[in-house]
Write an enzyme that holds these catalytic residues in place. Structure first.
Site, PDB file in Angstrom:
ATOM      1  N   CYS A 105     110.654 107.873  37.936  1.00 32.16           N
ATOM      2  CA  CYS A 105     110.779 109.207  37.356  1.00 32.16           C
ATOM      3  C   CYS A 105     109.980 110.180  38.201  1.00 32.16           C
ATOM      4  O   CYS A 105     109.016 109.790  38.855  1.00 32.16           O
ATOM      5  CB  CYS A 105     110.268 109.231  35.919  1.00 32.16           C
ATOM      6  SG  CYS A 105     110.904 110.683  35.041  1.00 32.16           S
ATOM      7  N   GLU A 164     125.424 107.081  25.494  1.00 33.38           N
ATOM      8  CA  GLU A 164     124.551 106.732  26.618  1.00 33.38           C
ATOM      9  C   GLU A 164     124.607 105.228  26.895  1.00 33.38           C
ATOM     10  O   GLU A 164     124.562 104.795  28.051  1.00 33.38           O
ATOM     11  CB  GLU A 164     123.091 107.138  26.317  1.00 33.38           C
ATOM     12  CG  GLU A 164     122.839 108.641  26.298  1.00 33.38           C
ATOM     13  CD  GLU A 164     122.727 109.249  27.694  1.00 33.38           C
ATOM     14  OE1 GLU A 164     123.021 108.567  28.690  1.00 33.38           O
ATOM     15  OE2 GLU A 164     122.347 110.431  27.773  1.00 33.38           O
ATOM     16  N   CYS A 199     111.044 115.798  34.708  1.00 33.04           N
ATOM     17  CA  CYS A 199     111.495 114.498  35.206  1.00 33.04           C
ATOM     18  C   CYS A 199     112.543 114.614  36.306  1.00 33.04           C
ATOM     19  O   CYS A 199     113.012 113.602  36.839  1.00 33.04           O
ATOM     20  CB  CYS A 199     112.033 113.656  34.053  1.00 33.04           C
ATOM     21  SG  CYS A 199     110.805 113.375  32.765  1.00 33.04           S
ATOM     22  N   SER A 239     103.091 105.197  23.566  1.00 35.51           N
ATOM     23  CA  SER A 239     101.655 105.445  23.470  1.00 35.51           C
ATOM     24  C   SER A 239     101.234 105.980  22.110  1.00 35.51           C
ATOM     25  O   SER A 239     100.209 105.560  21.556  1.00 35.51           O
ATOM     26  CB  SER A 239     101.227 106.406  24.575  1.00 35.51           C
ATOM     27  OG  SER A 239     101.947 107.624  24.506  1.00 35.51           O
ATOM     28  N   CYS A 260     108.413 113.024  36.991  1.00 37.35           N
ATOM     29  CA  CYS A 260     107.431 113.862  36.279  1.00 37.35           C
ATOM     30  C   CYS A 260     105.966 113.687  36.708  1.00 37.35           C
ATOM     31  O   CYS A 260     105.227 114.669  36.682  1.00 37.35           O
ATOM     32  CB  CYS A 260     107.584 113.747  34.766  1.00 37.35           C
ATOM     33  SG  CYS A 260     107.440 112.075  34.103  1.00 37.35           S
ATOM     34  N   LYS A 313     116.459 107.599  25.307  1.00 35.55           N
ATOM     35  CA  LYS A 313     115.077 108.074  25.311  1.00 35.55           C
ATOM     36  C   LYS A 313     115.057 109.414  24.592  1.00 35.55           C
ATOM     37  O   LYS A 313     115.634 110.397  25.064  1.00 35.55           O
ATOM     38  CB  LYS A 313     114.582 108.217  26.737  1.00 35.55           C
ATOM     39  CG  LYS A 313     113.166 108.740  26.797  1.00 35.55           C
ATOM     40  CD  LYS A 313     112.676 108.792  28.213  1.00 35.55           C
ATOM     41  CE  LYS A 313     111.294 109.396  28.256  1.00 35.55           C
ATOM     42  NZ  LYS A 313     110.869 109.624  29.629  1.00 35.55           N
ATOM     43  N   ARG A 352     111.261 119.050  27.299  1.00 34.79           N
ATOM     44  CA  ARG A 352     112.212 118.142  27.927  1.00 34.79           C
ATOM     45  C   ARG A 352     113.515 118.022  27.133  1.00 34.79           C
ATOM     46  O   ARG A 352     114.310 117.123  27.351  1.00 34.79           O
ATOM     47  CB  ARG A 352     111.588 116.748  28.039  1.00 34.79           C
ATOM     48  CG  ARG A 352     110.315 116.668  28.865  1.00 34.79           C
ATOM     49  CD  ARG A 352     110.187 115.260  29.440  1.00 34.79           C
ATOM     50  NE  ARG A 352     108.845 114.759  29.597  1.00 34.79           N
ATOM     51  CZ  ARG A 352     108.054 115.030  30.634  1.00 34.79           C
ATOM     52  NH1 ARG A 352     108.464 115.836  31.583  1.00 34.79           N
ATOM     53  NH2 ARG A 352     106.855 114.497  30.714  1.00 34.79           N
ATOM     54  N   TYR A 411     101.717  98.327  24.543  1.00 30.38           N
ATOM     55  CA  TYR A 411     100.346  98.340  25.049  1.00 30.38           C
ATOM     56  C   TYR A 411      99.496  97.260  24.378  1.00 30.38           C
ATOM     57  O   TYR A 411      98.352  97.055  24.755  1.00 30.38           O
ATOM     58  CB  TYR A 411      99.729  99.736  24.864  1.00 30.38           C
ATOM     59  CG  TYR A 411     100.519 100.790  25.607  1.00 30.38           C
ATOM     60  CD1 TYR A 411     100.346 100.981  26.970  1.00 30.38           C
ATOM     61  CD2 TYR A 411     101.487 101.555  24.954  1.00 30.38           C
ATOM     62  CE1 TYR A 411     101.101 101.918  27.665  1.00 30.38           C
ATOM     63  CE2 TYR A 411     102.246 102.498  25.627  1.00 30.38           C
ATOM     64  CZ  TYR A 411     102.050 102.670  26.987  1.00 30.38           C
ATOM     65  OH  TYR A 411     102.809 103.592  27.673  1.00 30.38           O
ATOM     66  N   LYS A 466     113.778 104.134  23.055  1.00 31.25           N
ATOM     67  CA  LYS A 466     112.403 104.615  23.143  1.00 31.25           C
ATOM     68  C   LYS A 466     112.280 105.950  22.426  1.00 31.25           C
ATOM     69  O   LYS A 466     113.114 106.818  22.671  1.00 31.25           O
ATOM     70  CB  LYS A 466     112.045 104.774  24.619  1.00 31.25           C
ATOM     71  CG  LYS A 466     110.722 105.451  24.874  1.00 31.25           C
ATOM     72  CD  LYS A 466     110.527 105.618  26.338  1.00 31.25           C
ATOM     73  CE  LYS A 466     109.306 106.467  26.568  1.00 31.25           C
ATOM     74  NZ  LYS A 466     109.135 106.813  27.943  1.00 31.25           N
ATOM     75  N   ARG A 480     101.211 111.126  28.393  1.00 29.14           N
ATOM     76  CA  ARG A 480     101.209 112.318  29.262  1.00 29.14           C
ATOM     77  C   ARG A 480      99.797 112.650  29.713  1.00 29.14           C
ATOM     78  O   ARG A 480      99.599 113.149  30.819  1.00 29.14           O
ATOM     79  CB  ARG A 480     101.867 113.495  28.542  1.00 29.14           C
ATOM     80  CG  ARG A 480     103.356 113.253  28.399  1.00 29.14           C
ATOM     81  CD  ARG A 480     104.082 114.393  27.714  1.00 29.14           C
ATOM     82  NE  ARG A 480     105.488 114.042  27.538  1.00 29.14           N
ATOM     83  CZ  ARG A 480     106.371 114.784  26.879  1.00 29.14           C
ATOM     84  NH1 ARG A 480     105.979 115.931  26.333  1.00 29.14           N
ATOM     85  NH2 ARG A 480     107.611 114.392  26.771  1.00 29.14           N
TER      86      ARG A 480
HETATM   87  C1  PBG Z   1     108.539 110.136  31.315  1.00 31.68           C
HETATM   88  C2  PBG Z   1     108.005 109.019  30.506  1.00 31.68           C
HETATM   89  C3  PBG Z   1     107.514 109.141  29.215  1.00 31.68           C
HETATM   90  C4  PBG Z   1     107.035 107.888  28.831  1.00 31.68           C
HETATM   91  C5  PBG Z   1     107.304 107.004  29.877  1.00 31.68           C
HETATM   92  N1  PBG Z   1     107.907 107.724  30.918  1.00 31.68           N
HETATM   93  C6  PBG Z   1     107.549 110.220  28.221  1.00 31.68           C
HETATM   94  C7  PBG Z   1     107.574 111.640  28.583  1.00 31.68           C
HETATM   95  O1  PBG Z   1     106.571 112.147  29.108  1.00 31.68           O
HETATM   96  O2  PBG Z   1     108.580 112.289  28.320  1.00 31.68           O
HETATM   97  C8  PBG Z   1     106.356 107.617  27.526  1.00 31.68           C
HETATM   98  C9  PBG Z   1     105.653 106.353  27.367  1.00 31.68           C
HETATM   99  C10 PBG Z   1     104.639 106.348  26.287  1.00 31.68           C
HETATM  100  O3  PBG Z   1     104.422 107.346  25.572  1.00 31.68           O
HETATM  101  O4  PBG Z   1     104.042 105.286  26.108  1.00 31.68           O
HETATM  102  N2  PBG Z   1     109.349 109.782  32.350  1.00 31.68           N
HETATM  103 ZN    ZN Z   2     109.614 111.616  33.561  1.00 29.03          ZN
END
Ligand code: PBG
Ligand code: ZN
Length: 325
Positions: free
Chosen positions: A120, A232, A130, A273, A122, A194, A216, A312, A247, A204
């Site tokens: 990605c 999707e 992204c 997270s 971002c 997602k 986003r 995690y 996700k 983030r």
């Molecule tokens: C972005 C990305 C995100 C996560 C993994 N890759 C979210 C985002 O910022 O939109 C989230 C993972 C997490 O919160 O554990 N490419």
């Molecule tokens: Zn991203």
């Protein structure tokens, strides 16, 4: 009474005998955040017990995980403010944090580890989106840098690349790039559904990847929708995804179940997270036991139909023997 459901709950033995869901370490994937340096081990604000790791710290963690029976890891890179630019060029450097660590881990652990890498832009763009930003996040302009990034990771030794950007057509573009370079055995774990979610906060913070300005929402999915997720799913499978992902996980168990019913490739769920930190916060408040909460959540995600779970808690679950198998 002819029917007494409690008979099947009377002893631990009968409960084990009839349990329908059997969560196993084999299903779990531990995400790791990379940092520069060798022995770096820096805490992340608002993300309890999750640190950014230098190369040696990471290798030691993984060595321990392997001893505890955990095999699969998802690596997240990152860039300093100086390395970030408008286009996210640092994403596909051959000496990116992800690429360097993939090479080092493969050299050290060989085929004993299964390595997945986040694809990605971002963490590498100044604006934190992204994809490539003009007036809007430009779908088609983003496909080339994403494909280049996937290729660099595959060449560095990733078993699976995991595109998390949500651009249309990126699975097909990445598959063609990999096949074009002869990397036909490198898999793609697609972030298929997602959602645009408030549960990504600690992540983030970890990557300093918060989008500046607009949200986003023009590329991540709207949480009111199911059929968009199924669309999707169809597209990602057609484009060559080997594993499809939902996700976040906990608030999307219905989507996981729908994927399970409709997908003929394995379904993964990413317990993100914010879901992790929610458990940590409740446990820290003394109102619930961390292990019990985490296991209840992970079991629910498995019961809903996820075969692969990115969490995690993977490392601690393996180390502390939370699971029988
Ligand atoms: C972005 C990305 C995100 C996560 C993994 N890759 C979210 C985002 O910022 O939109 C989230 C993972 C997490 O919160 O554990 N490419
Ligand atoms: Zn991203």
């Amino acid at each position: 009474m002819m029917q007494r459901p409690r008979r099947l709950r009377m002893t631990p033995w009968v409960r084990e005998l009839v349990a329908e869901t059997n969560l196993s370490k084999r299903q779990l994937v531990q995400p790791y955040f990379l940092a520069r340096g060798e022995n770096t081990n820096e805490p992340i604000k608002g993300f309890s017990g999750v640190n950014r790791l230098g190369s040696d710290t990471l290798a030691r963690k993984i060595e321990n995980d392997l001893e505890c029976g955990l095999r699969t890891f998802l690596l997240f890179g990152g860039a300093t403010d100086e390395e970030k630019d408008r286009e996210g060029r640092a994403a596909y450097r051959e000496d990116s944090l992800i690429a360097q660590n993939l090479v080092a881990l493969r050299k050290r652990f060989g085929s004993a580890v299964s390595l997945m890498s986040d694809v990605c832009l971002c963490p590498y763009t100044e604006h934190g989106h992204c994809g490539v930003l003009r007036e809007e996040v430009e779908n088609d302009l983003s496909l080339e840098p994403l494909s280049k990034m996937a290729l660099v990771h595959a060449q560095a030794g990733a078993d699976f690349v995991a595109p998390s950007d949500m651009m249309d057509g990126r699975i097909g573009a990445i598959r063609r790039a990999l096949d074009g370079a002869g990397l036909t055995t490198t898999g793609i774990m697609a972030y298929t559904a997602k959602y645009s979610s408030a549960y990504y906060g600690p992540f983030r913070e970890a990557l300093s990847s918060s989008p500046k300005g607009m949200s986003r929402a023009s590329y991540q999915m709207d949480f009111r929708n199911t059929r968009d997720a199924l669309r999707e799913l169809r597209l990602d499978i057609d484009e060559g995804a080997d594993i499809v992902m939902v996700k976040p996980a906990l608030a999307y168990l219905d989507i996981i179940a729908a994927f399970r019913a409709q997908s003929d490739v394995p379904v993964a769920a990413y317990s993100v997270s914010g879901e992790y930190q929610m458990v940590k916060a409740l446990a820290q408040s003394g109102m619930a036991d961390e292990k019990s909460l985490a296991l209840e959540n992970l079991t629910a995600i498995s019961r809903a139909g996820a075969q692969v779970i990115i969490t995690y808690f993977a490392s601690i679950a393996a180390a502390e023997g939370w699971l029988h198998s």
